[in-house]
Design an enzyme around this catalytic site. Structure first.
Site, PDB file in Angstrom:
ATOM      1  N   GLU A 149       0.797  -1.233   0.000  1.00 38.38           N
ATOM      2  CA  GLU A 149       0.000   0.000   0.000  1.00 38.38           C
ATOM      3  C   GLU A 149       0.831   1.285   0.000  1.00 38.38           C
ATOM      4  OE1 GLU A 149      -2.735  -0.343   3.248  1.00 38.38           O
ATOM      5  OE2 GLU A 149      -3.667  -2.148   2.465  1.00 38.38           O
ATOM      6  N   ASN A 190       2.087  -5.123  -3.257  1.00 41.71           N
ATOM      7  CA  ASN A 190       0.696  -5.439  -2.917  1.00 41.71           C
ATOM      8  C   ASN A 190      -0.083  -4.160  -2.621  1.00 41.71           C
ATOM      9  OD1 ASN A 190      -1.274  -7.585  -2.232  1.00 41.71           O
ATOM     10  ND2 ASN A 190      -1.166  -6.742  -0.155  1.00 41.71           N
ATOM     11  N   HIS A 226     -10.414  -6.185  -2.206  1.00 43.13           N
ATOM     12  CA  HIS A 226     -11.525  -5.929  -1.286  1.00 43.13           C
ATOM     13  C   HIS A 226     -12.597  -5.206  -2.104  1.00 43.13           C
ATOM     14  CE1 HIS A 226      -9.134  -7.245   2.080  1.00 43.13           C
ATOM     15  NE2 HIS A 226      -8.189  -6.355   1.813  1.00 43.13           N
ATOM     16  N   GLU A 255      -6.162 -10.774  -1.074  1.00 42.95           N
ATOM     17  CA  GLU A 255      -6.999 -10.509   0.102  1.00 42.95           C
ATOM     18  C   GLU A 255      -8.479 -10.442  -0.271  1.00 42.95           C
ATOM     19  OE1 GLU A 255      -5.570  -7.178   2.407  1.00 42.95           O
ATOM     20  OE2 GLU A 255      -3.483  -7.550   1.859  1.00 42.95           O
ATOM     21  N   ASP A 257     -12.319 -10.510  -0.619  1.00 44.64           N
ATOM     22  CA  ASP A 257     -13.585 -10.667   0.093  1.00 44.64           C
ATOM     23  C   ASP A 257     -14.649  -9.850  -0.625  1.00 44.64           C
ATOM     24  OD1 ASP A 257     -12.919  -8.034   1.037  1.00 44.64           O
ATOM     25  OD2 ASP A 257     -12.094  -8.872   2.873  1.00 44.64           O
TER      26      ASP A 257
END
Length: 359
Positions: A149, A190, A226, A255, A257
C-alpha cells in the site's frame, strides 16, 4: 449463526465442494488469525478442518507484519511466525509472507517512528529490516508481499513515514534487498483498489515500468481485491490484471472478500443496508465470486498465476465487520458461515476455478 444462515444453507448451497484447492494448479489460499487473536485457528478444530481440507496456501493476518517481527532496533521475534510456518508445513501448505514494509501507524515499530537520520540512514535501517526477515524465511516461504500500500487512492505515492524519509526509493530498494537474500521466493508489490482506481493503477504501472528499466527484480503484483457485489465491473478487473500480464509479471489475488453491503454506496449511506443473507443474496454472492475468479483464470496465463487468497475463513472473523462496520450489523463477505459451514460463495469460487458458467 443466525436464522438467515440456516435458511440459505438449506435452500441454496447445492452440492458440497469436497476440496477447493484441488480445482486449481496455482495456490488457493486463506488468511488466518493466530494465538490470542479473535477467531484464531489455534483455538478452533472446526476451523482447522476447513483450512486443511480446502486451502493450499496460508497467509498470516498480522503476525508477520513489521511491529510483530521487529519491535526494537536489535530485536527480532520470530516465535509466532515460525509456529505458523510449522502449522503450514505440517499440513502440506505453502506460506505467503505478509508484509515486510507497510506504512500503517499501528504496524510501524515505535523505534522507526522515533528514528532520526538522513535518507541514507533510513535506507540502511530498512535494508537491515528487510534482509534480516527475508533471510530468516529464505527457502521457507513461497512468496512475500515486500511493500504494501505505497500508492495513494487517486494516484501518486502515499506520503508515509518511509516516503517522507526516502521518497519512493524505499520501494525498489526493498525488492532489491529481499532478492539479494532470497533467490527463489516470488516478490510482490501489494495494494488495494488498483483494480478499480484508474489513476492509482497508472501510478502503479509507471512504477513497474521504472522497475523494469532499472532491472528491479519484482516478480508480480498483489491485487488485494476488497471489492463489492456491484463494484468494480468484471471488465474493469480484467483490464487491471492485463496491465500486469502485459509486463510479464505474476498476478496474485491476495486478500479477496466480497461483502453483501457496500459501505460507500448511496443506499448504504442512506441507511438502506441488508440485514439478512437471504437465499437470493447468497446466490448473487456466489455468482460474483465465480465471475471474479473466472476473470482471473481467463485473463492471467497459467505461468503468471500467483494464486487466489481469500481474506479470512468465516464471516464473523472478517476485518470488514470488526474494523469497518464496527459491529453495527452482520455481513457475509467470506466462504464459510460462523459454524464453518459451506456457503454458496464457496461453490462460486469452485465454479470459477473450474471454468464453469457463473450462475
Amino acid at each position: 449463526m443466525t436464522g438467515a444462515d440456516s435458511g440459505w444453507s438449506e435452500k441454496t448451497s447445492g452440492a458440497d465442494v469436497s476440496k477447493l484447492s484441488k480445482l486449481a494448479k496455482f495456490p488457493v489460499g486463506v488468511s488466518l488469525a493466530y494465538g490470542n487473536e479473535a477467531f484464531s485457528y489455534t483455538n478452533s478444530p472446526a476451523q482447522q478442518a476447513v483450512i486443511k481440507t480446502h486451502f493450499s496456501q496460508l497467509t498470516a493476518g498480522n503476525i508477520m507484519k513489521m511491529s510483530y517481527l521487529h519491535p526494537a532496533p536489535d530485536t527480532y521475534n520470530f516465535t509466532q511466525a515460525d509456529d505458523f510456518l510449522k502449522f503450514a508445513r505440517d499440513n502440506g501448505k505453502t506460506l505467503h509472507a505478509h508484509t515486510l514494509i507497510w506504512h500503517s501507524d499501528y504496524q510501524v515499530p515505535a523505534f522507526m517512528k522515533n528514528y532520526q537520520g538522513d535518507k541514507a540512514a533510513w535506507l540502511a535501517i530498512l535494508k537491515t529490516h528487510v534482509q534480516t526477515i527475508a533471510t530468516h524465511f529464505s527457502g521457507k516461504v513461497a512468496s512475500l508481499d515486500v511493500v504494501n500500500e505505497a500508492i495513494n487512492d487517486g494516484g501518486g505515492y502515499r506520503n508515509s513515514l518511509f516516503y517522507q524519509k526516502t521518497g519512493a526509493d524505499y520501494i525498489e530498494q526493498a525488492v532489491i534487498n529481499a532478492r539479494a537474500v532470497d533467490q527463489k521466493a516470488d516478490l510482490y508489490y501489494n495494494d488495494y483498489n488498483i483494480e478499480a482506481d484508474a489513476a492509482k493503477l497508472r501510478t502503479l504501472t509507471g512504477m513497474l515500468d521504472g522497475f523494469k528499466a532499472r532491472s528491479v527484480p519484482v516478480t508480480g503484483v498483489g491485487f488485494q481485491m476488497h471489492i463489492y457485489m456491484d463494484y468494480p465491473s468484471v471488465s474493469t478487473i480484467s483490464a487491471a490484471f492485463k496491465q500486469a500480464v502485459e509486463r510479464k509479471l505474476k498476478v496474485k489475488i491476495t486478500e479477496l472478500d466480497i461483502p453483501v453491503n457496500n459501505p460507500f454506496s448511496p443506499p448504504y449511506q442512506a441507511g438502506d443496508i441488508q440485514r439478512e443473507l437471504t437465499p437470493a443474496l447468497a446466490l448473487a454472492q456466489k455468482k460474483r465470486y465465480c465471475e471474479v475468479v473466472k476473470a482471473y483464470r481467463d485473463t492471467v496465463p497459467a505461468n503468471l498465476r500467483g494464486g487466489v487468497t481469500v481474506w479470512g475463513v468465516s464471516d464473523p472473523s472478517s476485518w470488514l465487520i470488526s474494523d469497518l462496520f464496527k459491529n453495527a450489523h452482520a455481513d457475509w463477505p467470506l466462504l464459510f458461515d460462523g459454524a464453518y459451514r459451506q456457503k454458496p460463495a464457496l461453490r462460486g469460487v469452485a465454479d470459477g476455478l473450474s471454468g464453469k458458467p457463473c450462475i
